[in-house]
Design an enzyme around this catalytic site. Structure first.
Site, short mmCIF file in Angstrom:
data_model
loop_
_atom_site.label_atom_id
_atom_site.label_comp_id
_atom_site.label_asym_id
_atom_site.label_seq_id
_atom_site.Cartn_x
_atom_site.Cartn_y
_atom_site.Cartn_z
N ILE A 1 6.92 6.53 17.05
CA ILE A 1 6.57 7.26 15.82
C ILE A 1 5.22 7.97 15.98
CG2 ILE A 1 6.31 7.08 13.30
CD1 ILE A 1 9.09 6.19 14.23
N CYS B 1 -6.01 7.65 9.17
CA CYS B 1 -6.27 7.00 10.45
C CYS B 1 -5.89 7.93 11.60
CB CYS B 1 -5.45 5.71 10.56
SG CYS B 1 -6.02 4.41 9.49
N ASP C 1 4.00 0.37 11.95
CA ASP C 1 2.80 -0.27 11.40
C ASP C 1 2.68 -1.74 11.85
OD1 ASP C 1 2.35 2.09 10.11
OD2 ASP C 1 3.08 1.41 8.17
N LYS D 1 0.84 -1.22 0.00
CA LYS D 1 0.00 0.00 0.00
C LYS D 1 0.87 1.26 0.00
CE LYS D 1 -1.78 1.56 4.05
NZ LYS D 1 -1.37 2.95 4.30
N ASN D 2 1.87 1.28 0.88
CA ASN D 2 2.63 2.53 1.04
C ASN D 2 3.62 2.78 -0.09
OD1 ASN D 2 1.08 2.99 3.22
ND2 ASN D 2 2.64 2.48 4.75
N ARG E 1 -4.63 9.81 4.34
CA ARG E 1 -3.49 10.66 4.65
C ARG E 1 -2.61 10.91 3.42
NH1 ARG E 1 -0.69 14.10 8.12
NH2 ARG E 1 1.51 13.71 7.91
N ARG F 1 -8.80 -0.48 4.08
CA ARG F 1 -7.87 0.52 3.52
C ARG F 1 -6.58 -0.15 3.06
NH1 ARG F 1 -8.61 5.83 6.80
NH2 ARG F 1 -7.53 6.63 5.02
N LEU G 1 6.94 19.56 8.00
CA LEU G 1 8.21 19.22 7.33
C LEU G 1 8.03 19.24 5.81
CD1 LEU G 1 9.33 16.28 9.66
CD2 LEU G 1 10.11 18.64 9.71
N ILE H 1 2.03 18.44 8.86
CA ILE H 1 2.77 18.35 7.59
C ILE H 1 3.79 19.50 7.48
CG2 ILE H 1 1.07 17.05 6.22
CD1 ILE H 1 0.16 19.78 5.08
N1 EPU Z 1 5.68 14.36 11.30
C1 EPU Z 1 5.78 15.68 11.67
N2 EPU Z 1 5.74 16.62 10.66
C2 EPU Z 1 5.61 16.29 9.35
C3 EPU Z 1 5.51 14.92 8.99
C4 EPU Z 1 5.54 13.97 10.00
O1 EPU Z 1 5.90 16.02 12.84
O2 EPU Z 1 5.60 17.19 8.51
C5 EPU Z 1 5.69 13.33 12.36
C6 EPU Z 1 4.31 12.63 12.43
O3 EPU Z 1 3.44 13.35 13.25
C7 EPU Z 1 4.67 11.27 13.00
C8 EPU Z 1 6.08 11.03 12.45
O4 EPU Z 1 6.57 12.28 12.01
O5 EPU Z 1 4.72 11.35 14.40
C9 EPU Z 1 6.09 10.05 11.28
O6 EPU Z 1 5.31 10.53 10.21
P1 EPU Z 1 5.65 10.19 8.69
O7 EPU Z 1 5.54 11.46 7.92
O8 EPU Z 1 6.90 9.41 8.61
O9 EPU Z 1 4.44 9.24 8.32
P2 EPU Z 1 3.40 9.37 7.12
O10 EPU Z 1 4.09 9.73 5.89
O11 EPU Z 1 2.25 10.17 7.58
C10 EPU Z 1 3.73 6.87 6.44
C11 EPU Z 1 2.83 5.69 6.22
C12 EPU Z 1 2.27 5.22 7.55
C13 EPU Z 1 3.44 4.84 8.44
C14 EPU Z 1 4.40 6.03 8.59
C15 EPU Z 1 5.65 5.72 9.39
C16 EPU Z 1 1.95 6.01 4.02
C17 EPU Z 1 0.78 6.31 3.16
N3 EPU Z 1 1.75 6.05 5.32
O12 EPU Z 1 2.90 7.87 7.04
O13 EPU Z 1 1.49 4.07 7.27
O14 EPU Z 1 2.97 4.47 9.71
O15 EPU Z 1 4.81 6.50 7.28
O16 EPU Z 1 6.34 4.67 8.83
O17 EPU Z 1 3.04 5.75 3.52
C18 EPU Z 1 -0.23 2.51 7.68
O18 EPU Z 1 0.11 1.95 6.63
O19 EPU Z 1 -1.06 2.03 8.48
C19 EPU Z 1 0.35 3.82 8.00
C20 EPU Z 1 -0.16 4.63 8.93
#
Ligand code: EPU
Length: 418
Positions: free
Chosen positions: A329, A116, A307, A22-23, A92, A399, A125, A123
């Site tokens: 995380i 979720c 995850d 998925k990711n 997301r 999902r 970063l 966002i």
């Molecule tokens: N974070 C920030 N600021 C940002 C971005 C992230 O503070 O601008 C923080 C988040 O709040 C979180 C941490 O950094 O505490 C990690 O967030 P990250 O951006 O790495 O995660 P994501 O891109 O939102 C993806 C996966 C998630 C997975 C995470 C971590 C996808 C679509 N989603 O989310 O997958 O848990 O990376 O590996 O790629 C799932 O598949 O169930 C899922 C939630």
């Protein structure tokens, strides 16, 4: 409202073909709007997050066709740069369209993404990096209006945390930017490498270096390409957890050893025997009761994936021993705990720490999923529990898990969806 009804305590034995990740497929699909012509993507999982992404692609003007695990995307007529709120809210990863829209259209208007509820998901970063590249962003009442006066320009971006989404968005913005972008402390999850492989096939110039640095030399255009999505490591870990709680013996096909290397020692310490063969299949043989007495900290890749925390925690609820989880995380990623308690688990949570004392048996109850991997944990626990477990909130499970009940039935589970 549909329910998954599981009659647990049955040994699982048999073979499952693993779905695509998925990711990995979600950012790859978002990147297709940047490629002129028809991209052909194989091994696409049939899950609701993919459906939501296809809806966004169609809304932007792409023509798409999804059949037998292959999606064909023709993006020769992308004409919109706005994504309405109802589409953004579905998941997301809709935010990943920001980077690809800026690269393709020079502007984007979208609302903050849904997804979720597993903790605050800012966002900042993503936006800070894009501003460094020259993007003007106006944020008001949850709507982002983004414009680039001219082409974005490459620069050095150092992420304070290796965010998966921010790394993907910045890569997508940088491939068609002017000059070179260097991202340090980038996330290096295998799904990001899959996205990079796809983009390089399309003519991008992206290189990854030791120590989490990604260098992108901007090119003037991308062409279409054909690609096969990598297998889903989290779905693999979910099925391995299901085998472990049922003293099972299962074979997972369409997997590669390197993508689940951080999880294999955990199952081995639990007493399971894992063998890889033919370079794309894994066999896991599990003892009558897993043993577990260790600490698991979730970390960015190559650490233990957040995850996988919920399904592995479900396994430890009936393991012999005491385990401790530290969720680094997503601080709120323990919503499944309350539901596991209903099944008879013994878990205590304090902030980001959870302590699980394995019990001899779980017993069936009515439980409700509130996020994707929490839903997977409930399925694993339901397979272990004596009696009937009824799970609601299946929209979360759908999902990310393709044909989960069909797969489980094929290896001996008694599961049905009403
Ligand atoms: N974070 C920030 N600021 C940002 C971005 C992230 O503070 O601008 C923080 C988040 O709040 C979180 C941490 O950094 O505490 C990690 O967030 P990250 O951006 O790495 O995660 P994501 O891109 O939102 C993806 C996966 C998630 C997975 C995470 C971590 C996808 C679509 N989603 O989310 O997958 O848990 O990376 O590996 O790629 C799932 O598949 O169930 C899922 C939630």
């Amino acid at each position: 409202m549909s329910e998954l009804i599981i009659e647990g305590s049955r040994r699982l034995e048999g073979e499952i073909k693993l779905q695509g990740a998925k990711n990995s497929i979600l950012p790859i699909l978002a990147s297709c709007i940047m490629c002129k012509g028809e991209c052909i993507i194989h091994n696409c999982p049939n899950i609701s997050d993919v459906d939501a992404t296809i809806k966004i692609l169609n809304h932007l003007g792409c023509k798409t066709n999804f059949e037998n695990g292959t999606i064909i995307i023709d993006s020769s007529e992308v004409f919109k740069s706005t994504i309405p709120e109802f589409l953004m809210r579905e998941m997301r990863s809709s935010i990943i369209f920001l980077g690809s829209l800026i690269s393709t259209m020079g502007s984007a208007k979208l609302s903050l993404p849904g997804g979720c509820e597993i903790g605050p998901r800012p966002i900042d970063l993503h936006l800070d990096g894009l501003r460094q590249m020259g993007l003007t962003i106006n944020e008001s009442h949850g709507i982002l209006k983004c414009t680039a006066k001219s082409k974005l320009r490459g620069c050095n971006i150092s992420l304070s945390f290796p965010s998966v989404g921010a790394t993907e968005n910045l890569i997508l913005a940088a491939v068609l930017a002017k000059g070179t972008t260097v991202i340090t402390n980038a996330a290096k999850e295998p799904e990001i490498m899959d996205l990079i492989n796809f983009l390089n096939k399309c003519g991008a110039k992206i290189k990854c270096f030791e120590g989490s640095t990604i260098i992108i030399n901007g090119v003037s255009s991308l062409h279409s390409a054909e690609h096969t999505v990598m297998p889903d490591r989290i779905v693999a870990i979910t099925y391995m957890s299901a085998a472990a709680v049922t003293a099972g013996s299962i074979i997972l096909r369409n997997i590669s050893e390197d993508i689940i290397s951080s999880a294999v020692p955990i199952f081995e310490e639990a007493g399971c025997i894992i063998k890889f063969s033919n370079s794309d299949s894994l066999k896991i043989d599990c003892p009558s009761r897993p043993y577990f007495n260790r600490l698991i900290r979730t970390m960015p890749y190559p650490g233990f994936p957040t995850d996988a925390q919920p399904p592995v925690m479900a396994m430890t609820t009936i393991a012999d021993g005491r385990s401790m989880f530290v969720e680094n995380i997503f601080p709120n990623r323990y919503k499944h705990v309350g539901e596991l308690l209903r099944l008879g688990a013994d878990i205590k949570v304090e902030d980001k720490v959870a302590i699980v004392d394995g019990v001899k048996r779980l017993s069936g109850a009515k439980v409700k999923a509130t996020d994707l991997r929490g839903a997977a944990a409930l399925v694993v626990a339901g397979l272990a529990a004596e009696g009937i477990t009824t799970i609601t909130g299946l929209n979360y499970l759908d999902r990310g898990y393709e044909k989960i009940e069909e797969n489980l039935i094929s290896i001996g589970a008694n599961v049905k969806r009403t």
